[in-house]
Structures are given as C-alpha cells and as structure tokens.
Design a protein around this motif. Structure first.
Motif, PDB file in Angstrom:
ATOM      1  N   GLN A  12       0.810  -1.215   0.000  1.00  0.00           N
ATOM      2  CA  GLN A  12       0.000   0.000   0.000  1.00  0.00           C
ATOM      3  C   GLN A  12       0.843   1.265   0.000  1.00  0.00           C
ATOM      4  N   LYS A  13       2.129   1.115   0.254  1.00  0.00           N
ATOM      5  CA  LYS A  13       3.040   2.260   0.184  1.00  0.00           C
ATOM      6  C   LYS A  13       3.610   2.365  -1.226  1.00  0.00           C
ATOM      7  N   GLY A  14       3.592   3.555  -1.786  1.00  0.00           N
ATOM      8  CA  GLY A  14       4.178   3.765  -3.100  1.00  0.00           C
ATOM      9  C   GLY A  14       5.694   3.902  -3.020  1.00  0.00           C
ATOM     10  N   GLY A  15       6.339   3.792  -4.168  1.00  0.00           N
ATOM     11  CA  GLY A  15       7.771   4.026  -4.239  1.00  0.00           C
ATOM     12  C   GLY A  15       8.643   2.926  -3.674  1.00  0.00           C
ATOM     13  N   PHE A  41      -2.658  -2.939 -12.798  1.00  0.00           N
ATOM     14  CA  PHE A  41      -3.887  -2.776 -12.018  1.00  0.00           C
ATOM     15  C   PHE A  41      -3.828  -1.520 -11.157  1.00  0.00           C
ATOM     16  N   ASP A  42      -3.151  -0.510 -11.705  1.00  0.00           N
ATOM     17  CA  ASP A  42      -2.979   0.771 -11.027  1.00  0.00           C
ATOM     18  C   ASP A  42      -3.437   1.876 -11.983  1.00  0.00           C
ATOM     19  N   PRO A  43      -4.376   2.732 -11.567  1.00  0.00           N
ATOM     20  CA  PRO A  43      -4.858   3.797 -12.459  1.00  0.00           C
ATOM     21  C   PRO A  43      -3.762   4.719 -12.996  1.00  0.00           C
ATOM     22  N   ARG A 134      -2.291  -1.335  -7.279  1.00  0.00           N
ATOM     23  CA  ARG A 134      -2.121   0.076  -6.928  1.00  0.00           C
ATOM     24  C   ARG A 134      -1.668   0.177  -5.471  1.00  0.00           C
ATOM     25  N   PRO A 135      -1.012   1.274  -5.095  1.00  0.00           N
ATOM     26  CA  PRO A 135      -0.522   1.409  -3.716  1.00  0.00           C
ATOM     27  C   PRO A 135      -1.644   1.793  -2.751  1.00  0.00           C
ATOM     28  N   SER A 136      -2.529   0.845  -2.471  1.00  0.00           N
ATOM     29  CA  SER A 136      -3.602   1.039  -1.505  1.00  0.00           C
ATOM     30  C   SER A 136      -4.116  -0.336  -1.109  1.00  0.00           C
ATOM     31  N   LEU A 137      -4.999  -0.365  -0.125  1.00  0.00           N
ATOM     32  CA  LEU A 137      -5.631  -1.617   0.270  1.00  0.00           C
ATOM     33  C   LEU A 137      -7.130  -1.554  -0.017  1.00  0.00           C
ATOM     34  N   THR A 165       4.100  -3.003   6.159  1.00  0.00           N
ATOM     35  CA  THR A 165       4.041  -4.415   5.787  1.00  0.00           C
ATOM     36  C   THR A 165       3.081  -5.179   6.691  1.00  0.00           C
ATOM     37  N   GLN A 166       3.016  -4.834   7.964  1.00  0.00           N
ATOM     38  CA  GLN A 166       2.123  -5.523   8.890  1.00  0.00           C
ATOM     39  C   GLN A 166       0.660  -5.302   8.522  1.00  0.00           C
ATOM     40  N   GLN A 167       0.314  -4.074   8.124  1.00  0.00           N
ATOM     41  CA  GLN A 167      -1.064  -3.790   7.698  1.00  0.00           C
ATOM     42  C   GLN A 167      -1.414  -4.606   6.461  1.00  0.00           C
ATOM     43  N   LEU A 168      -0.488  -4.695   5.547  1.00  0.00           N
ATOM     44  CA  LEU A 168      -0.711  -5.452   4.318  1.00  0.00           C
ATOM     45  C   LEU A 168      -0.903  -6.936   4.621  1.00  0.00           C
ATOM     46  N   LEU A 169      -0.077  -7.474   5.501  1.00  0.00           N
ATOM     47  CA  LEU A 169      -0.200  -8.885   5.860  1.00  0.00           C
ATOM     48  C   LEU A 169      -1.559  -9.169   6.514  1.00  0.00           C
TER      49      LEU A 169
END
Length: 275
Positions: A12-15, A41-43, A134-137, A165-169
């Motif tokens: 979810q973090k870009g870059g 899959f990113d606008p 895309r960089p989001s959830l 990374t923890q939020q993504l997991l």
C-alpha cells in the motif's frame, strides 16, 4: 501444461519498487520460456509506461474496459485486448479510468470477485499472471488478492515501509479467511537496498527477525541501482537495457526462485492426488 499461477505484487506504500518488480519479474520469467501476462492494475498506468506506452490514458483497450464489460454483462472479451510486448510477455494496460471502476465496485454484489471472473478464460493459457496492484488496500487490491494464488510484497529497507508491511499482511490474511483460502504470501522482497548504510542493514535484520519466522523473506535482494531506474524511464526491462548489470542478475535470481516455487507446488499437488 501451463502453471496458471496468479501472483499479486502489492504494497500500500508507493515508491517501493512494485511496478519495477512486476515488469522485471515478468521479463525474467519470459526469459525462462514461461508464458506470462502482466496486468497493470494501477490507475496511474505505470507498468504500461515502464514498457514504453507513454500515454496510457489514450489507450482504448485496458483492464477497466474489460472489468466494466464483466460488471455490466457477466462476460468480457479479454483475449482481443491483450498486447504482445517486445519483452516477450503479454500486457493488459491500465489508465485513470480504473479509479472509476473501483468506485463502481463498491456498489455491486460480488464486488471482490470481478477480476477473478475476468481472468477465468485465460488463466490456464499462461504459466504466470502477474498483477501490479495500486498502492492502496482498497477494492482493486482486494480483487487482486481474491483471484491470486500468492502475493509478493516489495518493501524498502526503511522503517515506515516495514511498518506498513504488517497492515498489508493483515489484509492478506482477511482475504484468505473471507474470500480466497488458497491465498499465500509468496515472499517479502527487499528492494532498493543499500547494504553500505547502517540503517539499511538494521532494517534488513528487523524484517527477517519480525517476519521471517512466519513468512518467506527472499534471500535475494534488489539493489538500489541507477540502471534499474533508467530502464523504466526508457520503457525497457532491465534485461533489455543492461543485461549484464547486477540489477538484471537480481531479477533473474528472483524469476528463477518464483519459477521453481511454482514447479514445487505442482509436484506437491500431484503427489497429494496420487496418495
């Protein structure tokens, strides 16, 4: 017979090197004689841009058009929208219209499974389908997780990146529980690493310490190199731009590991059926 494995590249973090990894992993697998489809899959359309399609907003055949067809009529013509790139793999691009699709998804039934339905007709024609999320959830990423077999998580050796990374997991685990029990973490990939800095070394250690007991952390890291950034800027994979660089070697090693993982999974599946 093709593997038909779908891998989401997500953070979810870009870059953090997500698009760079999507493009170069696709190219690396193609060099291994695998049939690969990359879905942008990113606008922002960054995967398409990194492959030399500089104006994705002017492209007519995109993943948003295909998904809209599926939403409206429960069927879509995906095969005639696929671009055969000079890198040896196929591409379905994205543009800013994909943001409208995400809003539409919020208001329909079975909102999590639209991409899965879109890919149903082509899944078994490819060894790998790579999804550059895309960089989001948000709902697009949830769609990617719902249809994927696994997720690769690129992360920089920086504190905020590692915290995210923890939020993504947690989001991956929720999707596994609610929509896709087969979903696994393929691995955490450390990108843009510079082993010369104390911070880089310390965060590398923390990532292995905090996540390595429960998730695979790729031993191979992607170095921070000008050539990798330059390759995207000129619309080429690192293999076409500078095949002898250590950046190319790093993505070659990643592609090899991903390919071998898929072969092992197929063998385990066949062995379990034989029993």
């Amino acid at each position: 017979m093709p593997y038909g494995k779908i891998i989401a590249i997500a953070n979810q973090k870009g870059g953090v090197g997500k698009t760079t990894t999507s493009v170069n992993l696709s190219a690396g697998l193609s060099l291994r004689k695998k049939k690969v489809l990359l879905i942008d899959f990113d606008p922002q359309g960054d995967s398409a841009k990194a492959l030399g399609y500089t104006e994705p907003n002017k492209m007519k055949d995109t993943i948003s058009n295909i998904m809209l067809e599926m939403i409206v009529s429960d069927e879509c013509d995906i095969e005639n929208r696929i671009i055969h790139t000079e890198e040896g793999f196929d591409l379905i691009p994205a543009n800013e219209k994909l943001s409208n699709i995400e809003k539409t998804l919020e208001n329909i039934e079975d909102k999590e499974t639209v991409l899965k339905d879109v890919l149903k007709s082509v899944k078994d024609k490819y060894d790998f389908i790579i999804i550059d999320c895309r960089p989001s959830l948000g709902m697009l990423t949830i769609n990617a997780f719902t249809c994927a077999d696994s997720v690769i998580i690129p992360t920089q050796p920086e504190y905020l990146s590692a915290t995210g990374t923890q939020q993504l997991l947690s989001r991956i685990q929720k999707t596994k529980n609610d929509q896709n029990p087969q979903l696994e973490v393929e691995g955490i990939l450390i990108t843009m690493t510079d082993e010369r800095t104390l911070l880089g070394k310390e965060i590398n250690r923390q990532i292995h310490e905090n996540y390595g007991k429960h998730f695979h952390v790729f031993t191979n890291k992607i170095p921070r190199r000008v050539s990798i950034a330059e390759s995207s800027a000129v619309g080429k994979s690192i293999f076409k731009y500078d095949s002898k660089s250590d950046g190319a070697n790093a993505y070659h090693v990643l592609a090899r590991e991903v390919d071998l993982n898929a072969k092992r999974e197929i063998k385990r599946h066949r062995d379990s059926i034989a029993r």
